[in-house]
Design a protein around this motif. Structure first.
Motif, PDB file in Angstrom:
ATOM      1  N   UNK A  44       6.271  -6.253   0.110  1.00 51.46           N
ATOM      2  CA  UNK A  44       5.577  -5.870   1.346  1.00 51.46           C
ATOM      3  C   UNK A  44       6.602  -5.346   2.340  1.00 51.46           C
ATOM      4  N   UNK A  45       6.409  -4.085   2.762  1.00 51.64           N
ATOM      5  CA  UNK A  45       7.329  -3.501   3.740  1.00 51.64           C
ATOM      6  C   UNK A  45       6.561  -2.951   4.941  1.00 51.64           C
ATOM      7  N   UNK A  46       5.418  -3.549   5.235  1.00 47.78           N
ATOM      8  CA  UNK A  46       4.590  -3.063   6.329  1.00 47.78           C
ATOM      9  C   UNK A  46       5.194  -3.249   7.703  1.00 47.78           C
ATOM     10  N   UNK A  47       6.090  -4.226   7.876  1.00 48.34           N
ATOM     11  CA  UNK A  47       6.655  -4.479   9.205  1.00 48.34           C
ATOM     12  C   UNK A  47       7.415  -3.263   9.725  1.00 48.34           C
ATOM     13  N   UNK A  48       8.046  -2.542   8.824  1.00 46.76           N
ATOM     14  CA  UNK A  48       8.792  -1.364   9.249  1.00 46.76           C
ATOM     15  C   UNK A  48       7.875  -0.214   9.651  1.00 46.76           C
ATOM     16  N   UNK A  49       6.623  -0.250   9.182  1.00 49.28           N
ATOM     17  CA  UNK A  49       5.695   0.851   9.428  1.00 49.28           C
ATOM     18  C   UNK A  49       4.551   0.470  10.370  1.00 49.28           C
ATOM     19  N   UNK A  50       4.599  -0.716  10.956  1.00 47.69           N
ATOM     20  CA  UNK A  50       3.505  -1.214  11.793  1.00 47.69           C
ATOM     21  C   UNK A  50       2.188  -1.183  11.020  1.00 47.69           C
ATOM     22  N   UNK A  51       2.226  -1.614   9.759  1.00 51.83           N
ATOM     23  CA  UNK A  51       1.055  -1.622   8.898  1.00 51.83           C
ATOM     24  C   UNK A  51       1.276  -2.670   7.808  1.00 51.83           C
ATOM     25  N   UNK A  72       0.991  -0.871 -14.516  1.00 51.95           N
ATOM     26  CA  UNK A  72       1.683   0.255 -13.914  1.00 51.95           C
ATOM     27  C   UNK A  72       2.249  -0.063 -12.560  1.00 51.95           C
ATOM     28  N   UNK A  73       2.164   0.910 -11.667  1.00 51.74           N
ATOM     29  CA  UNK A  73       2.675   0.761 -10.303  1.00 51.74           C
ATOM     30  C   UNK A  73       1.616   1.239  -9.331  1.00 51.74           C
ATOM     31  N   UNK A  74       1.446   0.498  -8.243  1.00 52.25           N
ATOM     32  CA  UNK A  74       0.425   0.840  -7.244  1.00 52.25           C
ATOM     33  C   UNK A  74       0.987   0.594  -5.858  1.00 52.25           C
ATOM     34  N   UNK A  75       0.543   1.406  -4.928  1.00 49.83           N
ATOM     35  CA  UNK A  75       0.848   1.197  -3.517  1.00 49.83           C
ATOM     36  C   UNK A  75      -0.475   1.061  -2.788  1.00 49.83           C
ATOM     37  N   UNK A  76      -0.567   0.091  -1.935  1.00 49.41           N
ATOM     38  CA  UNK A  76      -1.800  -0.148  -1.176  1.00 49.41           C
ATOM     39  C   UNK A  76      -1.423  -0.590   0.229  1.00 49.41           C
ATOM     40  N   UNK A  77      -2.231  -0.190   1.187  1.00 50.14           N
ATOM     41  CA  UNK A  77      -1.916  -0.533   2.567  1.00 50.14           C
ATOM     42  C   UNK A  77      -3.102  -0.347   3.482  1.00 50.14           C
ATOM     43  N   UNK A  78      -2.936  -0.830   4.706  1.00 50.80           N
ATOM     44  CA  UNK A  78      -3.978  -0.704   5.723  1.00 50.80           C
ATOM     45  C   UNK A  78      -3.330  -0.670   7.095  1.00 50.80           C
ATOM     46  N   UNK A  79      -4.058  -0.105   8.059  1.00 49.59           N
ATOM     47  CA  UNK A  79      -3.551  -0.019   9.428  1.00 49.59           C
ATOM     48  C   UNK A  79      -4.716  -0.172  10.394  1.00 49.59           C
ATOM     49  N   UNK A  80      -4.571  -1.092  11.361  1.00 50.25           N
ATOM     50  CA  UNK A  80      -5.600  -1.312  12.378  1.00 50.25           C
ATOM     51  C   UNK A  80      -5.427  -0.280  13.482  1.00 50.25           C
ATOM     52  N   UNK A 101       9.287 -10.145  -0.767  1.00 50.31           N
ATOM     53  CA  UNK A 101       8.940 -10.094  -2.183  1.00 50.31           C
ATOM     54  C   UNK A 101       8.033 -11.267  -2.561  1.00 50.31           C
ATOM     55  N   UNK A 102       7.151 -11.018  -3.497  1.00 50.54           N
ATOM     56  CA  UNK A 102       6.296 -12.056  -4.063  1.00 50.54           C
ATOM     57  C   UNK A 102       5.947 -11.643  -5.486  1.00 50.54           C
TER      58      UNK A 102
END
Length: 615
Positions: free
Chosen positions: A289-296, A324-332, A246-247
């Motif tokens: 941030x929950x990218x660690x669970x998704x490898x992203x 509002x609410x937003x989801x953003x992500x990236x994957x190499x 969390x941040x």
């Protein structure tokens, strides 16, 4: 007292003396035997030593070179010389003192030799390092004093920290801010239409409704009087690192109003006479941030945060924040491909809880939302060539105006049930239509008086946007970049606009009608050369851009607030550059020349000089 040549080591002198004394004793004794004599009063040795015979290989020359005669051997020699009468007891004591001094000097020479040998066998000294083979005693003492003082200071600091531990929140918070001062000049063309052709719809919609049946001009935009302003922007905030992914963060900013696109504050405005200026809550959000669970790298943001979409200033002003609410992500995906995306739901407007104020029975709430999504890719085309492309869809649900239930307002404060569909903020350029359906009767002269109106957007807005960027680093440290964007409003309703729109029309034709001239598309291209970041003095960049933004391509309240004074229905060039005075301070200048696309003539040029500082 015994005297000897100080240029000869005592060990060498003793060896020569011993040879001479032994020869003399052998000559004096019968058969060459050594006579026995009483022992001297010299210090007794715990383990008396013997010496090897002095010969050519182990003689005076060898001894002079440092071989063979230890301190114990020297004392034994002196004892023998005293016993044989070669030396007196007094001379022997002097020789012992000299021998001890010689032994200490030899020890120091041996120590220096060992250090030299160790230095010769050690790894080579790196450039910039300093090798020291001998440290004088005064230097040692000074070093000891300084080290002791440093250790004492560190101990005091540790003791202070233990008694006064740093608050945990200081480790989590990172404070930041920036200040920009600006000179801005706006210059209008001599041929601009100043006959009442440019209603200020934002002033109407944020104030009392305007009586369109009257003889007064509605609030109008300035299209003929040049203006010079000195302005500033101040922003300050903090990023907050919490635990378990969390941040959060917040930021406050200046601004003459709650405008979503401009935190600029003009000096002398807001009351003048050195009145104080307002600060607004510009950002306040929580992120997970929950990218660690998704490898992203995936984040969810909620609150008021930065624009999460890759876009140009034509679609979204640089200063805009979203609620509002937003989801953003990236994957190499691999070394050359990285995919990214973002999406969310963002409330644009919610009716006042007590609307309509003067009615006992309240009106149904008017809610406006932006639902948006974007997907894109980062590509490494070559070692020094990268690209970024994205496609986005923005659905501005409920943003267009709606006609009210027919009614007869008795005063200007009698609200219509669709007054809430008017924009709560606008710049200029979009096509507007009247919202209130007023029943003509005797109270309003059967439609000739008391026609109090608000105005809403005359078409829906659903934008398909393609954005791209190319970066070439073959001329490092100079980067060459091209940024472009294509926008189309796929919900553009030309029939509705032609029937109800009150602006963006051409000259009046036969029969007193004027045709609608607005459009639904926009495009933008910007070329940039210079430093990719301003992290040292002397960094610079220069840019040249062109845009073509038709009247209803995008919502005018969210687009760039500087070009042509802000809004849509404009085309023209932008040229400028920046120069870093330090890693934190830079100068900037740009010239923007804009011309109206549809409707009456409106030409404006804007010149800006900036000093930016960040901390």
């Amino acid at each position: 007292m015994l005297r000897y040549d100080s240029h000869l080591p005592l060990s060498t002198l003793l060896a020569l003396t011993l040879q001479a004394g032994l020869l003399h004793a052998q000559e004096a004794a019968p058969g060459g035997a050594v006579p026995e004599e009483p022992g001297s009063d010299l210090p007794a040795l715990t383990e008396p030593q013997t010496t090897a015979p002095v010969d050519a290989a182990n003689g005076p020359a060898a001894m002079m070179a440092g071989g063979g005669v230890s301190q114990n051997v020297t004392i034994n020699l002196i004892n023998r010389l005293v016993k044989r009468g070669v030396l007196s007891a007094e001379d022997a004591k002097d020789l012992v003192t000299m021998a001890q001094a010689d032994a200490e000097a030899a020890r120091l020479r041996d120590e220096s030799m060992r250090v030299a040998i160790a230095d010769a066998s050690a790894p080579p000294v790196e450039q910039g390092d300093v090798g020291v083979s001998y440290v004088p005693e005064p230097v040692k003492q000074q070093m000891q004093t300084e080290i002791k003082a440093q250790l004492m200071a560190e101990a005091r600091e540790r003791e202070y920290s233990a008694k006064n531990p740093e608050p945990e929140w200081k480790k989590q918070w990172k404070v930041f801010g920036d200040l920009r001062t600006r000179y801005e000049g706006t210059y209008f063309g001599d041929s601009n239409d100043n006959t009442g052709a440019f209603p200020n719809f934002n002033a109407i919609n944020t104030g009392a409704p305007f009586d369109v049946s009257g003889t007064q001009f509605s609030p109008q935009l300035n299209v003929d009087q040049d203006r010079d302003r000195f302005r500033f922007r101040f922003r300050a905030g903090a990023a907050i690192e919490l635990e378990d992914g969390f941040s959060g963060g917040f930021r406050v900013a200046t601004g003459e109003s709650s405008s979503p696109v401009s935190p600029n504050q003009s000096f002398g405005a807001s009351g003048g006479n050195f009145s104080k200026y307002a600060l607004w809550l510009d950002r306040a959000f929580l992120s997970y941030n929950f990218g660690k669970q998704l490898d992203a790298d995936v984040n969810i943001d909620i609150g008021r945060f930065d624009n999460p979409f890759f876009s140009s200033e034509v679609m979204w002003d640089d200063d805009i924040g979203m609620d509002g609410i937003a989801i953003r992500g990236s994957h190499q995906v691999n070394d050359t491909v990285k995919v990214f995306g973002s999406g969310g739901a963002f409330p644009i407007f919610n009716t006042d809880y007590n609307f309509a104020t003067n009615n006992p029975a309240k009106f149904e709430s008017t809610d406006k939302y932006l639902f948006a999504g974007q997907i894109g890719v980062n590509l490494k085309l070559k070692e020094d060539l990268t690209a970024k492309f994205a496609v986005a869809y923005y659905d501005f649900s409920g943003a267009e105006g709606e006609f009210s239930t027919p009614y007869t307002p008795l005063t200007s404060s009698d609200a219509g049930d669709t007054d809430g569909t008017r924009p709560s903020f606008a710049q200029k350029g979009n096509t507007y239509m009247p919202l209130r359906v007023i029943i003509p009767d005797a109270s309003n002269g059967f439609g000739t008086t008391n026609q109090w109106q608000y105005f809403g957007l005359a078409t829906p807005f659903k934008n398909v946007t393609m954005t791209g960027r190319l970066d070439y680093d073959g001329y490092e440290p100079i980067r060459l970049s091209a940024v472009g964007e294509l926008i189309k409003n796929v919900a553009f309703d030309e029939g509705r606009l032609s029937a109800y729109g009150v602006n963006n029309r051409g000259p009046t034709g036969a029969g007193g009608n004027s045709a609608f001239e607005g459009g639904d598309s926009a495009w933008f291209l910007n070329l940039i050369a210079g430093s990719p970041s301003f992290d040292k003095r002397g960094d610079w960049n220069a840019f040249l851009g062109y845009r073509y933004v038709e009247s209803d391509a995008v919502i005018d309240g969210f687009t760039d607030s500087d070009f042509g004074g802000g809004g849509t229905n404009m085309k023209g060039f932008t040229i400028g550059g920046n120069y870093a005075l330090s890693p934190s301070v830079r100068l900037g200048a740009r010239w923007m020349s804009a011309n109206e696309i549809a409707g009456p003539t409106l030409q404006s040029d804007v010149l800006q000089f900036d000093i930016n500082a960040k901390f």
